[in-house]
Structure formats: structure tokens, C-alpha cells
Design an enzyme around this catalytic site. Structure first.
Site, PDB file in Angstrom:
ATOM      1  N   THR A  45     -18.625   9.010 -25.638  1.00 58.70           N
ATOM      2  CA  THR A  45     -18.241   9.869 -24.461  1.00 58.70           C
ATOM      3  C   THR A  45     -17.295   8.884 -23.571  1.00 58.70           C
ATOM      4  O   THR A  45     -16.139   9.000 -22.834  1.00 58.70           O
ATOM      5  CB  THR A  45     -19.544   9.949 -23.500  1.00 58.70           C
ATOM      6  OG1 THR A  45     -20.511  10.732 -24.050  1.00 58.70           O
ATOM      7  CG2 THR A  45     -18.948  10.166 -22.129  1.00 58.70           C
ATOM      8  N   VAL A  46     -17.537   7.330 -23.544  1.00 60.71           N
ATOM      9  CA  VAL A  46     -16.598   6.291 -23.104  1.00 60.71           C
ATOM     10  C   VAL A  46     -15.229   6.382 -23.961  1.00 60.71           C
ATOM     11  O   VAL A  46     -14.244   6.218 -23.405  1.00 60.71           O
ATOM     12  CB  VAL A  46     -17.443   4.978 -22.933  1.00 60.71           C
ATOM     13  CG1 VAL A  46     -16.537   4.139 -22.428  1.00 60.71           C
ATOM     14  CG2 VAL A  46     -18.736   5.379 -21.752  1.00 60.71           C
TER      15      VAL A  46
ATOM     16  N   GLU B 207     -16.591  -5.127 -17.022  1.00 53.62           N
ATOM     17  CA  GLU B 207     -16.755  -4.592 -15.675  1.00 53.62           C
ATOM     18  C   GLU B 207     -17.655  -3.375 -16.031  1.00 53.62           C
ATOM     19  O   GLU B 207     -18.426  -3.271 -15.358  1.00 53.62           O
ATOM     20  CB  GLU B 207     -15.405  -4.252 -15.081  1.00 53.62           C
ATOM     21  CG  GLU B 207     -15.620  -3.322 -13.771  1.00 53.62           C
ATOM     22  CD  GLU B 207     -16.207  -4.415 -13.021  1.00 53.62           C
ATOM     23  OE1 GLU B 207     -17.199  -4.294 -12.422  1.00 53.62           O
ATOM     24  OE2 GLU B 207     -15.298  -5.203 -12.609  1.00 53.62           O
TER      25      GLU B 207
ATOM     26  N   GLY C   8     -27.303  15.339 -18.368  1.00 54.37           N
ATOM     27  CA  GLY C   8     -26.557  13.897 -19.277  1.00 54.37           C
ATOM     28  C   GLY C   8     -26.655  12.724 -18.476  1.00 54.37           C
ATOM     29  O   GLY C   8     -26.147  11.858 -18.886  1.00 54.37           O
TER      30      GLY C   8
ATOM     31  N   LYS D 152     -28.416  -5.160 -16.525  1.00 56.82           N
ATOM     32  CA  LYS D 152     -27.401  -5.394 -15.473  1.00 56.82           C
ATOM     33  C   LYS D 152     -27.645  -6.475 -14.367  1.00 56.82           C
ATOM     34  O   LYS D 152     -26.915  -7.162 -14.198  1.00 56.82           O
ATOM     35  CB  LYS D 152     -27.329  -4.168 -14.877  1.00 56.82           C
ATOM     36  CG  LYS D 152     -26.786  -2.959 -15.751  1.00 56.82           C
ATOM     37  CD  LYS D 152     -26.958  -1.495 -15.222  1.00 56.82           C
ATOM     38  CE  LYS D 152     -26.531  -0.357 -16.053  1.00 56.82           C
ATOM     39  NZ  LYS D 152     -26.542   0.734 -15.503  1.00 56.82           N
TER      40      LYS D 152
END
Length: 431
Positions: free
Chosen positions: A14-15, A130, A188, A206
Site C-alpha cells: 500500500t505505502v 516521519e 482496511g 510510536k
């Protein structure tokens, strides 16, 4: 003739496909910003025959990671394949081959960011990440550049879109946890195995990345007190709403004189709290600086194009550093030593919902458990269910985590009458 920067991409999910799409669509704008054409040369994939949802004309596909890390023509490697072992090996090899790296791999960075940043520095390379924390929200860039001169005291926020979507639907639509999770998976927002999200581990990773950058420390995941939302019931949210409270999975890092506390936990927020209105898959992070005060970063925490946009922004930053000959210095800081706050020093209000047998004097026994630990109670609500069971909801005044957990052990011993209980921290009025 245009100058060209060649990029290798590890992973075309996806990315990865989003990164290629943005680099192709924004080619001219990126050239105007950097003075270079940034061109994807090679992409590493598992299945060479799989159909793709992005144009790969002119791009070489390979199933050998070394074809990218060893290619002398490739200047920047984008790692979006996930996992730890192979990703770490490839990134290390990239640095030794003097290649810069952009990654969205929070699992890797939560444990190895300091080691990898040091290695990048030693090889005059950049490591940017990022997209590892909040998708398209530029929180790391804000910490590194916008707040570079400030002293960060506190970071608090919603940093997992999956759990925020689930809790939003449970609260607003009255859905059960299972119903909300299934819908998140259908859309999703959640993986088939959503354990890392719902058990708080994703948010903890994170938070470790944020705290490491914000506090300049080498924080371990083991330093973070983690609780997820798996056992949250829609009744918890219904009762909380009556009390003017909204539940969110909140990550929180606080520092005072090198003493820190770190937690990820379902937290009840007053309805006017700024994080209460952050809904669905959106993320929001508040950063408290000594000079700037309070700054908020808000936006989509996941998704193909928001996350890919953050990755491409990092690629652009690396190219600009190449123009200035400043690669290898952007994120590296000398880690400060720190001490973890003990449970006796960590204070909060608590919400607890207790299901027990409806026996004479049971409420008195419950309140005596709190009094035994010198915990004062702000609210007590008794909700009869039937002839045998009663539900008691209690909100305490501020007390230490140590006192509250001792009280829980006392409650478990009350005449064997308690069927189940669930406790949630209550955050103070502002962020």
C-alpha cells in the site's frame, strides 16, 4: 539535462505504491523544490508476477534486496516492506554502501533508532522516518525543526487510528467491540491480526519514537506502561458518556528533571478536552514545550497517500541536505540519561466499573477498600441489574498508581463476591 536522484524501494504494498504514485505525479514540483528529478529505479517485491495498482513502466522489479542495497546508481533507499530482521539488515547494508534511507518501520525504530542513527552518522548518511509515527501528520518534523530550540516537557496524544476508529464507533453508534473491530478490518483500518493495535503495542512503539526524539533519550519499550482496549465494553463508554467523559487510547510521555513516565492506556477524557473530538482513524498529538507552550498536530494517522506523502517529504529533505552537504547530522543527538518515575509518583483519577453479587453491606465493603488506601471517591453510582447482580461505578479523586493497584488487590479479596471489574485512567481537564 536534468540531474537525477535514483531511488530504490523495498516493498510495493500500500505505502510503496503510494510513494511511486506521488513521485510520478509530482515530478515537476519536486524538481522545482530540489533541482533534481527523483526517479524510482528498482523496487524489491516478493511476487514478480503480481498485478500492480500503480504504473511501473521503466522500473525494474526484483525479489533480491541486494539488487537495491548494492546498486551504485541508487542514492536513496525507501524501506516500506515492514518486519525487523530483513529491514534492519538492508538498512545497515545501505549505510555501509553510503546510501540514505527513509523508512516507515515503527517496529524497527522503536527498538533500534539510536543504533541506526549512529551508523547513519558514521557513514555520512541520513535516516528519516516521519511516516513511522502518525502517517501523514508531520509530528517528527515538528519536533526536529519547529521545536528544535525548545525544551519538551510532555507529549500526549492519540497515535493509533485503528483503536480510535473502534472506540469512536462504540461510543457514537453503540456498537460492541467485536462489531467495531470487524468494520475497521473491512475498511482496511485494522489488520486481520489486530493484536498489536488493540493491545496497545503499536501505540507504545510510536510513543517510544516520539519520546526518544522529543526528550533526546534512548527509551526502551519495556519502560512504557501499556494497556490496550481489548476488554473495553460498550457499557463502559455508555456510563462514561453520562459522566461527561469520552474514552480514547492515549499515549503519554512526561519529563521533569530527567525523571520520566511513559504510558499507553485507555483513558477517559472530559468532553471539552481537545483530544475528545478526535474521531475515527484520525490522530492528534499535543506537545508541551517550555517556551512555546502547547502545540497540536492533527491529521490522518494512516492510509496509502497520507503515509506515502510523509515518506516522499523525507526523500525531498534528504535531497536538500545533499545540496547543502549536511547529510548524517539531522536527527542524531547525544542521548540523555533518565530515571523512570515509580508507581508511587504517578498520579491520576480512575474510573472503575465493578460487577458483583448484590449482598447486604457490599457497597460498604467496596468503599472500605478505597478508604484503606486513603483514596477519596469523587462519584459512586449503583446500577442494579437483577435480583442477584449489581454494578457499581466509581470515579476516584487523584491517587497514585501504586495505591490504586493495591486497592484492586483488596477488591479481589472482598468476600469472593466480585464477578469482574475494569478500570480506566481519567485524564485531567486540559491536554
Amino acid at each position: 539535462m536534468k540531474k537525477v536522484i535514483h531511488v530504490g524501494v523495498l516493498g510495493l504494498g500500500t505505502v510503496g505504491s503510494g510513494v511511486i504514485h506521488i513521485l510520478q505525479e509530482r515530478r515537476e514540483k519536486i524538481f522545482l523544490d530540489t533541482g533534481y528529478e527523483i526517479r524510482v529505479k528498482t523496487v524489491a517485491v516478493r511476487d514478480l508476477e503480481k498485478e500492480r495498482d500503480v504504473s511501473i513502466d521503466g522500473i525494474v522489479l526484483t525479489n533480491n534486496l541486494d539488487d537495491i542495497t548494492d546498486d551504485p546508481d541508487i542514492d536513496i533507499i525507501v524501506e516500506v516492506m515492514g518486519g525487523i530482521k530483513h529491514a534492519k539488515q538492508s538498512i545497515i547494508k545501505a549505510f555501509y554502501n553510503k546510501k540514505h534511507v527513509v523508512t516507515a518501520n515503527k517496529d524497527l525504530l522503536a527498538s533500534y533508532s539510536t543504533e541506526l542513527l549512529q551508523l547513519a552518522h558514521e557513514n555520512a548518511c541520513d535516516l528519516y522516518y516521519e511516516a513511522s509515527v502518525a502517517g501523514g501528520v508531520p509530528i517528527l518534523r515538528g519536533l526536529i525543526d519547529g521545536l528544535a530550540s525548545d525544551h519538551i516537557r510532555k507529549i500526549i496524544g492519540i497515535i493509533n487510528g485503528t483503536t480510535n476508529y473502534i472506540l469512536t464507533k462504540m461510543s457514537q453508534n453503540g456498537w460492541s467491540y467485536d462489531q467495531a473491530l470487524k468494520e475497521a478490518q473491512n475498511l482496511g483500518f485494522a489488520e486481520a491480526d489486530s493484536s498489536a493495535d488493540v493491545d496497545g503495542l503499536d501505540a507504545a512503539r510510536k510513543l517510544a519514537i516520539l519520546a526518544n526524539l522529543g526528550f533526546s533519550m534512548n527509551i526502551s519499550l519495556d519502560d512504557i506502561h501499556v494497556r490496550g482496549i481489548r476488554h473495553v465494553d460498550k457499557t463502559d463508554l455508555k456510563v462514561a458518556k453520562k459522566l461527561g467523559l469520552t474514552m480514547k487510547l492515549v499515549g503519554k510521555a512526561e519529563m521533569s528533571n530527567s525523571v520520566i513516565s511513559l504510558s499507553v492506556a485507555p483513558t477517559l477524557l472530559p468532553n471539552h478536552h481537545p483530544l475528545s473530538s478526535v474521531n475515527n482513524e484520525y490522530n492528534a498529538v499535543y506537545v508541551h514545550g517550555q517556551a512555546v507552550g502547547e502545540v497540536m498536530f492533527y491529521g490522518p494517522g494512516a492510509g496509502k497517500l497520507p503515509t506515502a506523502s510523509a515518506v516522499v517529504s523525507d526523500v525531498i529533505s534528504i535531497v536538500k541536505n545533499m545540496n547543502l552537504d549536511t547529510n548524517g547530522y539531522s536527527l542524531l543527538k547525544e542521548p540523555q540519561s533518565y530515571i523512570l518515575k515509580q508507581d508511587q509518583e504517578i498520579f491520576s483519577k480512575y474510573f472503575i466499573r465493578i460487577l458483583l453479587k448484590d449482598e447486604r453491606g457490599i457497597l460498604k465493603k467496596i468503599t472500605e477498600c478505597f478508604m484503606n488506601q486513603s483514596i477519596s471517591l469523587k462519584e459512586i453510582i449503583e446500577l442494579p441489574l437483577d435480583d442477584e447482580l449489581v454494578e457499581i461505578v466509581i470515579v476516584t479523586h487523584r491517587t497514585s498508581r501504586y495505591q490504586f493497584e493495591r486497592t484492586l488487590r483488596l477488591l479481589e479479596d472482598v468476600a469472593g463476591t466480585i464477578k469482574s471489574y475494569y478500570c480506566i485512567e481519567v485524564e485531567k481537564e486540559n491536554a
